[in-house]
Motif scaffolding. Structure first.
Motif, PDB file in Angstrom:
ATOM      1  N   GLU A  31      38.295  37.168  40.167  1.00  0.00           N
ATOM      2  CA  GLU A  31      39.353  36.242  40.569  1.00  0.00           C
ATOM      3  C   GLU A  31      40.714  36.835  40.202  1.00  0.00           C
ATOM      4  OE1 GLU A  31      38.941  33.468  42.283  1.00  0.00           O
ATOM      5  OE2 GLU A  31      36.760  33.681  42.274  1.00  0.00           O
ATOM      6  N   ASP A  32      41.735  36.443  40.929  1.00  0.00           N
ATOM      7  CA  ASP A  32      43.088  36.950  40.667  1.00  0.00           C
ATOM      8  C   ASP A  32      43.556  36.664  39.247  1.00  0.00           C
ATOM      9  OD1 ASP A  32      43.458  38.061  43.186  1.00  0.00           O
ATOM     10  OD2 ASP A  32      44.289  36.212  44.008  1.00  0.00           O
TER      11      ASP A  32
ATOM     12  N   MET B 229      41.431  37.525  45.244  1.00  0.00           N
ATOM     13  CA  MET B 229      40.471  38.325  44.508  1.00  0.00           C
ATOM     14  C   MET B 229      41.068  39.703  44.248  1.00  0.00           C
ATOM     15  SD  MET B 229      37.672  36.490  44.116  1.00  0.00           S
ATOM     16  CE  MET B 229      36.193  37.433  43.953  1.00  0.00           C
ATOM     17  N   LYS B 230      40.768  40.234  43.068  1.00  0.00           N
ATOM     18  CA  LYS B 230      41.133  41.600  42.732  1.00  0.00           C
ATOM     19  C   LYS B 230      39.901  42.470  42.916  1.00  0.00           C
ATOM     20  CE  LYS B 230      44.297  40.589  38.931  1.00  0.00           C
ATOM     21  NZ  LYS B 230      44.514  40.812  37.492  1.00  0.00           N
ATOM     22  N   LYS B 231      40.084  43.652  43.463  1.00  0.00           N
ATOM     23  CA  LYS B 231      38.993  44.611  43.590  1.00  0.00           C
ATOM     24  C   LYS B 231      39.178  45.662  42.500  1.00  0.00           C
ATOM     25  CE  LYS B 231      36.455  47.309  46.965  1.00  0.00           C
ATOM     26  NZ  LYS B 231      36.376  47.687  48.381  1.00  0.00           N
TER      27      LYS B 231
ATOM     28  N   LYS C  93      37.439  39.627  30.744  1.00  0.00           N
ATOM     29  CA  LYS C  93      36.451  39.391  31.805  1.00  0.00           C
ATOM     30  C   LYS C  93      36.218  40.657  32.613  1.00  0.00           C
ATOM     31  CE  LYS C  93      33.846  37.199  34.730  1.00  0.00           C
ATOM     32  NZ  LYS C  93      32.437  37.127  34.439  1.00  0.00           N
ATOM     33  N   ILE C  94      37.285  41.387  32.923  1.00  0.00           N
ATOM     34  CA  ILE C  94      37.164  42.626  33.687  1.00  0.00           C
ATOM     35  C   ILE C  94      36.383  43.662  32.892  1.00  0.00           C
ATOM     36  CG2 ILE C  94      38.454  44.548  34.687  1.00  0.00           C
ATOM     37  CD1 ILE C  94      40.683  42.451  35.343  1.00  0.00           C
TER      38      ILE C  94
END
Length: 52
Positions: free
Chosen positions: A24-25, A1-3, A31-32
């Motif tokens: 998700e990575d 996962m990316k924060k 999406k971000i």
């Protein structure tokens, strides 16, 4: 996962917020951005009307 961190700034001194969310990575840039905008719009809104 990316924060991901979102800095919500305003033109008023001392008024703003920092929010975090995870994706998700393999999340796309689209999406971000979509998630960041949704969080931003939970803090801010606008309206307009025609004036004479």
């Amino acid at each position: 996962m990316k924060k991901i961190r979102i800095d919500i700034e305003t033109c008023w001194a001392g008024v703003g917020a920092v929010e975090y969310f995870e994706v998700e990575d393999d999340a796309t840039e689209e999406k971000i951005v979509e998630e960041a905008k949704e969080i931003f719009y939970n803090y801010c809104n606008y309206g307009y009307e025609e004036v004479q």
